[in-house]
Write an enzyme that holds these catalytic residues in place. Structure first.
Site: not given
Ligand code: UN1
Length: 504
Positions: A261, A295
């Site tokens: 991820e 992310c």
């Molecule tokens: C991340 O930034 O690695 O959808 C995960 C989202 C959160 C998860 C982010 N539930 O922004």
């Protein structure tokens, strides 16, 4: 602050290696964990090395060998108890997220809630690890598939979700019958310590001290040894594309499995028929929430020419009103970046954007105060500017203007990453076009919702350089188990498939 750390069992200097509630003696460098709002050291960790990793892997393997035979719903009961511990400590854990990584308190608490939700979801999953059954082509034969535990899982997490991303993986791995070795980002060591010290005793109380293990050490020795180790069939890694590429190559080299991820470069399209109020709020949370360090953060916004100029003016005005400061105070919406390096990367990206023809509309300023605060920034940009193809972990938004929806969809897809994407429109056709097979190429595609803040019930992850992994809900549990196809003959003959005869 001292009270909070003490309540969560965090010493002034903690060991970097844990098997259940047992700290292993470590002799690596002592690394301080700082509060990004002040730059002050909160506590330190003495890093572990390859010897402690070896001990951790052995303990994890041993735990796996017993845990895999516990019926899945009983494994779910252990995870349920972990969820209860998280509920009881939600406030402290949320505050620790805010203290160590600088998220505003509501997001810190939200992150712990995400972990609680993951525990609840995993409890339900523990009774639903279903396989399919197929009709055999042979008389008196039955075919079906079943799912078995896989082995110790290496979970590598980033600083920005120091609590929930571990829970996405661990809660599901545990009900799947796996043990977990956690290697967190050194930038969020205290969160890892707190979670480990609260939850490992739950597994221990059921007779599985090695079920949860924690290793904090340098990537060059501990990280490399972990990903190379053949005893660990699955490495789940969250972080930069650069890190994921290395993990992916090494694990593929030993024909192990990876769940990656990685970076995102998420865009929001605002069509001419959009509800602009919703779009403003969706963009603000997506681009500025978590100081742009998700992310899933919104990094690009594509505005239809008919609404672009008025909308940009409103967005700039909204940005200029955003309360920046101490993330633990109510009302603050923008906390600090994680460290000095992140501030440097913010500065560099803005410089590159300017050099490539971008025009700063607001922001582009490092605040003159302790800690790592920067002003959320909007840059008028063209989609072909090289910087717009990169993920910079900071609140920088590139704004572009389009004439035709087709153009915006093409821009959405024309980046190496493929995590999240959104369109704001009140038009059925535009929404469906965006979601169609030739629409957004991302793992997540939303309508009238920003790019970040996904719920755990869905499978989370993305395509292309985001790495292809899917975590959290839906049938993501399959990544943590091995599939076995079984064919059973209850007849008195031995027919062969495909009509082959082999008479002996
Ligand atoms: C991340 O930034 O690695 O959808 C995960 C989202 C959160 C998860 C982010 N539930 O922004």
């Amino acid at each position: 602050m001292k009270d909070l750390l003490a309540r969560l069992g965090i010493d002034e200097i903690s060991s970097g290696a844990w098997i259940g509630s047992r700290a292993l003696p470590t002799s690596g460098a002592v690394v301080g964990c700082a509060d990004p709002s002040t730059g002050q050291t909160l506590a330190s960790v003495r890093l572990a090395g390859p010897e402690q990793l070896e001990e951790v892997i052995r303990a994890s393997q041993q735990a796996f060998e017993a845990w895999r035979s516990v019926p899945a719903p009983k494994r779910g009961e252990v995870v349920r108890q972990m969820g209860e511990v998280l509920r009881a400590h939600k406030d402290d854990l949320g505050r620790l997220v805010t203290l160590e990584v600088g998220k505003v308190l509501s997001e810190g608490l939200g992150e712990v809630q995400e972990s609680i939700d993951m525990a609840d979801l995993a409890v339900g999953m523990s009774r639903q690890l279903y396989g399919l059954s197929m009709h055999s082509e042979r008389a008196s034969h039955r075919m079906y598939e079943q799912w078995h535990p896989l082995g110790p899982v290496g979970v590598i997490t980033a600083f920005n979700f120091p609590n929930a991303v571990w829970a996405w993986n661990t809660m599901v791995a545990l009900i799947s019958g796996d043990s977990v070795i956690w290697k967190p980002s050194i930038k969020a060591s205290l969160n890892a310590l707190a979670m480990h010290r609260l939850l490992a005793p739950v597994a221990e109380a059921h007779g599985f001290p090695g079920l949860l293990t924690l290793i904090m050490g340098a990537d060059a020795d501990v990280g490399e040894a972990l990903i190379h180790d053949r005893r660990i069939p699955l490495i789940s890694a969250t972080g930069s594309t650069r890190m994921g590429r290395r993990v992916g190559q090494v694990v593929a080299g030993r024909l192990g499995r990876c769940l990656l991820e990685l970076g995102g470069n998420n865009a929001i399209i605002v069509h001419k028929d959009a509800d602009l109020e919703l779009a403003l709020r969706g963009i603000a949370f997506g681009a500025v929430g978590t100081a742009g360090q998700r992310c899933t953060s919104t990094r690009r916004v594509m505005l239809h020419r008919d609404i672009a100029e008025g909308f940009l003016d409103r967005l700039v005005a909204l940005y200029e009103r955003l309360p920046i400061g101490d993330p633990s105070l109510p009302g603050t919406l923008v906390g600090p970046l994680i460290d000095a390096l992140a501030v440097e990367q913010y500065r560099e990206a803005i410089e590159q954007a300017r050099a490539q023809g971008g025009q700063v509309l607001t922001g582009a300023e490092v605040l003159d105060r302790p800690g790592f605060f920067v002003r959320p920034t909007i840059i008028r940009a063209r989609p072909d500017m090289p910087i717009c193809r990169e993920e910079t972990f900071a609140p920088i938004l590139y704004a572009m203007v389009f004439d035709e929806l087709e153009q915006a969809i093409a821009w959405n897809n024309d980046v190496p990453q493929g995590l999240s994407s959104s369109i704001f429109t009140d038009g059925f056709r535009a929404a469906e076009r965006f979601l169609s097979a030739t629409g957004s190429d991302c793992g997540i595609a939303n309508v009238n919702i920003g790019t970040s803040g996904a719920e755990i019930g869905g499978a989370f992850g993305g395509e292309k350089e985001t790495g292809g992994g899917r975590e959290a809900g839906s049938d993501s549990w399959k990544a943590y188990m091995r599939r076995q196809t079984c064919t059973l003959n209850w007849g008195t003959d031995l027919p062969l498939a495909q009509g082959v005869s082999f008479d002996v």
